[in-house]
Every structure is written in C-alpha cells, then in structure tokens.
Design a protein around this motif. Structure first.
Motif, short mmCIF file in Angstrom:
data_model
loop_
_atom_site.label_atom_id
_atom_site.label_comp_id
_atom_site.label_asym_id
_atom_site.label_seq_id
_atom_site.Cartn_x
_atom_site.Cartn_y
_atom_site.Cartn_z
N MET A 140 0.86 -1.18 0.00
CA MET A 140 0.00 0.00 0.00
C MET A 140 0.90 1.23 0.00
O MET A 140 1.80 1.33 0.82
N LYS A 141 0.64 2.15 -0.93
CA LYS A 141 1.46 3.37 -0.96
C LYS A 141 0.58 4.58 -0.65
O LYS A 141 -0.50 4.74 -1.22
N PHE A 142 1.05 5.41 0.28
CA PHE A 142 0.31 6.62 0.63
C PHE A 142 1.11 7.84 0.20
O PHE A 142 2.28 8.00 0.58
N SER A 190 7.72 7.60 -5.19
CA SER A 190 7.25 6.64 -4.17
C SER A 190 6.32 5.59 -4.78
O SER A 190 6.30 4.43 -4.32
N ASP A 191 5.57 5.97 -5.79
CA ASP A 191 4.71 4.99 -6.47
C ASP A 191 5.58 3.86 -7.03
O ASP A 191 5.23 2.68 -6.96
N TYR A 192 6.72 4.26 -7.57
CA TYR A 192 7.64 3.30 -8.20
C TYR A 192 8.24 2.37 -7.13
O TYR A 192 8.30 1.16 -7.32
N ALA A 196 -0.58 12.17 -16.84
CA ALA A 196 -1.57 11.99 -15.76
C ALA A 196 -0.79 11.76 -14.47
O ALA A 196 -0.23 10.70 -14.23
N LYS A 197 -0.75 12.78 -13.63
CA LYS A 197 0.17 12.80 -12.49
C LYS A 197 -0.21 11.79 -11.41
O LYS A 197 0.59 11.50 -10.51
N VAL A 198 -1.40 11.24 -11.51
CA VAL A 198 -1.89 10.39 -10.42
C VAL A 198 -0.99 9.17 -10.17
O VAL A 198 -0.89 8.69 -9.05
MG MG Z 1 2.34 11.15 -6.72
#
Ligand code: MG
Ligand code: ADP
Ligand code: ASP
Length: 456
Positions: free
Chosen positions: A4-6, A201-203, A256-258
C-alpha cells in the motif's frame, strides 16, 4: 500480502495520517506500507537548499517552517508519552542533521547534485518514522539498503535485478506491517543516497510489489481514482472503473500525475493489479488497473497532457530516401540522456519531428546540429531549432482500434474550435493518438475533447 502506498497529501496532516492508520489497520493480510514525504515537503526541501546556496539567509525561516510541520505532526497523532518522546528524539535528530547540511550550503554557497539528493531524502525518512510509530507493531525498513540505482547518462537508473534480489532477502520474513520510505534509494557502487525521481514513491511500491509477487498494489491518494482527465483542469472529469496496463501506461506517460509513469511496468510484468484509492474517501471503489478489461467501455478511456513541450524538427530534402537518418537522430539524443515522447514523420521522409521537454530542447538542438553538421554545411539538412512552449495531448483507449472515426472526431472537434494541430502521431497499436498544439490552447483543447468524447 499486499503493498500500500500513501502519497504526500495522505500524510499531509495529523488528521489525514489518522485515516491512513485506520486503512492500514483494516488490512487482514501482511502489508508493506510505502509513504511519501509530508505533502509539499519535497518542494520545500528543494526550495530551501536553493535559497541557502544563493546566500539568502531567509533559508532559516523556510527550514523552521519544515521543523514546525514535523513537530506538529509528531505531537498531533496521539501517541502515549514514552513513544512520543522516542519519536520526537528521532525526528529531532534528523532535523538537526538537515539544519547542519543547510548551514554548510549557505556557508560555501554550493549545492551539488549529491548534496541535493541527500537533502530531499530527509522528507521520506522523516515521514516514514512518524507513520511507523503510529501503527502498532509496525517495523521500519530503510529503502536505501534494498532499492539500488546506477548512474547512466547522468541519471540514477534502477538496477532491477539487484534490487529484486535485495527486496526478496529483506522481506524474507514479513511482519504484519512493514513501513518503508518511498522515493529514496542508494547508488549500488558508491552507496550514496539517490532517488527514483519526483513522484517516485509509487515506483518504490511497485518495485517491492513485483519482487514479492504481491496480490495487489494499492496507491492511496487524494482523488477517487484514475479519472478521464486531470480533475484540476476538467471539472467534469470522472473516475474510470477499469484501465488496462497499456492504457494506464499511455495516460501516465502523457502527464496523468496520479501515477508516476515507471510504476506501471513492474506491476504489469508480474501481472499484479494496481488499485487506485482515495485516502479521504476509502469506501469509493477506486480504479483497478490490470491486464484484461472486464466491462464494456468507451473507445476513449482518458485524456492526458504535457504542457512544457518543445518540438524539434529535422528537415531537408537531403533526408529523402537516405537510410539511417532516424537512427542517427535517436542515437545522438540517447547518448545525451534526452528522452523523446513523441515522434512524427512525414511519408515523404523529408522531415522528422520529435517531442521533448522544454528543459531538454536546447541540448537536443545542440547535439543534432553537431550530429548533422556536415549535411547542414552542404545544405542537405536545415539547421535544427526548437519550437518551444507547446503542449502535447494524448487520447487513450484500447477500444480505439475497434472503432473507426476516432481521429476524424478528434480533429473535427479541434478544427471547429479554431485550434490548429502542429504535429500528430498515432502508433500502429492504435491505443493512443497524440498531437501537439500551442500551449495557450491546451486548456481549451482538453475541454472541447473531453466534452466531445465523454459528455455527449
Ligand atoms: Mg504522486
Ligand atoms: P500523491 O501525493 O498521492 O502521490 P499526486 O499529487 O502525485 O498525489 O497525484 C494525485 C493528483 O493527480 C490528483 O490530486 C490530481 O489532481 C492529479 N491528476 C492528474 N491527472 C489525473 C487523472 N487523470 N486522474 C486522477 N488524478 C489526476
Ligand atoms: N516526495 C517525493 C516527491 O514529492 C516522492 C513522492 O511523493 O512520490 O516527488
């Protein structure tokens, strides 16, 4: 297990961090939680170091503001006093280190990339220990010990094999909750602190999910899911229930920055579904990104855009029929670490246009003028220059290939609204049509296309 990434907004305030706690504690299976720096802190770290390096004493105020944010957070999350004292001791130690680094930069008035990379790492190091203390029994891991990069073309690139091996070894035994700072990494040779790029952080989360074959990668952010367009630009944008990896990859690559673009690949390669969820509205179903789309969907799934685009055109009658011109263009750009996100070539072969970021445009022209200096001197190719301040827009959807008339509808809509298209490209996979317009027409273009494809 799941990862899970916040993101920064999810850990931006004491209130939101408490929602994060509830979400993590509701998980039944073991989880690895990846967190970003507190919202806005990475930007502040960068701005403060620039102020210090330029000899501006006001850097101290900017630093103090960051101290205030972290202290307020550490005190505001309701820990029992012993635990809170331990947390604050650790937070203060990191903040003191940071203070000394800023002081050093201020005194010597120099900011190297290495120092800058060290400074930005404090954002995630601070946020992750705060969240680790908040979750009962959470174990903190230092991502610099297992996310490894190497330097290529003056950029830090992930060493995927080494990282996978280290992630597997680190998480050989999983606690109920493992807490990991996102974004940060270290150089595999020198051990110096590096990072995976802004939004990285997503990566981090995807790399870990892939190495451990997680059941799902959850990206928790501040919107209800992946939307048909950037909701800050298009107020009528709505959440997409399902996206394929290919669609998500195209939309992310085009701004898309999301989700940070490199995130999709590790998950896709290992067939791990990505679920985009809203920390502030956890009951909303979110968006699932996976291999196959189950429900019937529109031809176009989403629109995204990049606004700081330059178009560089290599043109000249001397190019027609000559083998290897494109090879030389891309080789010269790659050698200098310049990434190209759009290519358009006329069938007459007398011009190739490439889309790059504004920041790369000067260097791109320089290397191409050097590569083709002989041809330019002979008049076979024109001197290369960049058309700046453009925007690139992409419409994306796997169903496009089954639906005739999409390009007609797109260009008809733009034409009727007086927007002229400077260059365009469509891959043979037919999942994306991208085109370039003047930046001043970006907002209008997005609005008219969104209305035309999604609201009518
Ligand atoms: Mg981000
Ligand atoms: P986080 O801090 O959680 O990583 P980001 O700011 O990186 O969050 O990404 C979330 C933001 O991305 C949203 O607040 C939204 O403004 C923006 N965004 C841009 N395009 C889209 C899109 N197509 N769908 C959803 N959000 C988008
Ligand atoms: N904190 C880093 C940034 O702002 C990484 C991230 O948020 O994903 O870019």
């Amino acid at each position: 297990m799941k990862v899970m990434k916040f993101g920064g907004t999810s850990v931006g305030s004491a209130d939101s961090i408490l929602s994060v706690k509830n979400i993590i504690e509701a998980a039944q299976e073991p989880v690895i939680v990846v967190v970003s720096a507190l919202g806005g802190i990475t930007d502040s770290l960068i701005a403060t170091s620039k102020m210090a390096a330029s000899g501006n004493a006001a850097y101290v105020d900017a630093y103090n503001e960051m101290v205030r944010r972290h202290v307020e957070m550490g005190n505001g999350i309701g820990l029992e006093s012993g635990k809170q004292a331990n947390l604050m001791a650790a937070v203060n130690q990191l903040l003191d280190e940071l203070k000394n680094i800023f002081k050093g930069i201020y005194l010597i008035k120099d900011l190297s990339t290495k120092t800058s990379d060290t400074i930005v790492s404090y954002g995630e190091r601070l946020s992750s220990i705060i969240v680790a203390n908040l979750i009962e029994g959470a174990v903190w891991y230092d991502s610099r010990t297992f996310i490894k990069t190497e330097k290529k073309h003056s950029r830090h690139i992930l060493d995927s094999d080494l990282t996978t091996q280290l992630v597997k070894a680190t998480f050989n035994e999983l606690p109920k909750v493992a807490l990991v700072p996102g974004f940060i990494s270290s150089d595999k040779n020198s051990g110096e602190i590096t990072n995976l790029g802004r939004g990285g952080s997503d990566y981090t989360a995807s790399i870990i999910a892939a190495a451990l074959q997680a059941e799902v990668l959850e990206i928790w952010t501040d919107v209800d899911g992946f939307m048909t367009a950037d909701p800050r630009v298009i107020s009528s944008a709505y959440v997409i229930n399902e996206l394929s990896y290919v669609e998500a990859m195209e939309l992310c690559n085009f701004g898309a920055k999301v989700v940070y673009p490199p995130t999709i690949y590790p998950a896709c390669h290992n067939n791990i579904p990505i679920l985009i969820k809203n920390t502030f509205n956890p009951d909303a179903p979110g968006t699932i990104i996976e291999q196959e789309i189950k429900e019937e969907s529109k031809a176009i799934k989403g629109i995204s855009s990049i606004n700081d685009t330059s178009l560089i055109t290599v043109t000249g009658l001397g190019m027609v029929g000559v083998i290897g011109v494109n090879y030389r263009i891309f080789k010269a750009l790659a050698k200098n670490g310049i990434s190209v996100f759009m290519v358009s070539q006329a069938s007459s072969e007398n011009s190739t246009s490439i889309g790059v970021r504004n920041q790369d445009a000067e260097l791109a022209c320089e290397v191409l003028n050097e590569e083709f200096s002989k041809e330019i001197e002979m008049g076979e190719i024109s001197p290369v220059c960049a058309e700046k301040n453009l925007a690139t827009i992409a419409i994306v959807g796997e169903n496009m290939k089954k639906t005739p008339g999409i390009a007609g509808k797109l260009f008809g809509t733009l034409g009727r609204n007086g927007i002229s298209v400077i260059a365009c490209a469509q891959g043979a996979s037919e999942t994306n049509i991208s085109f370039v317009v003047e930046e001043k027409y970006l907002r209008k273009s997005l609005n008219v296309i969104h209305d035309s494809f999604f609201l009518s």
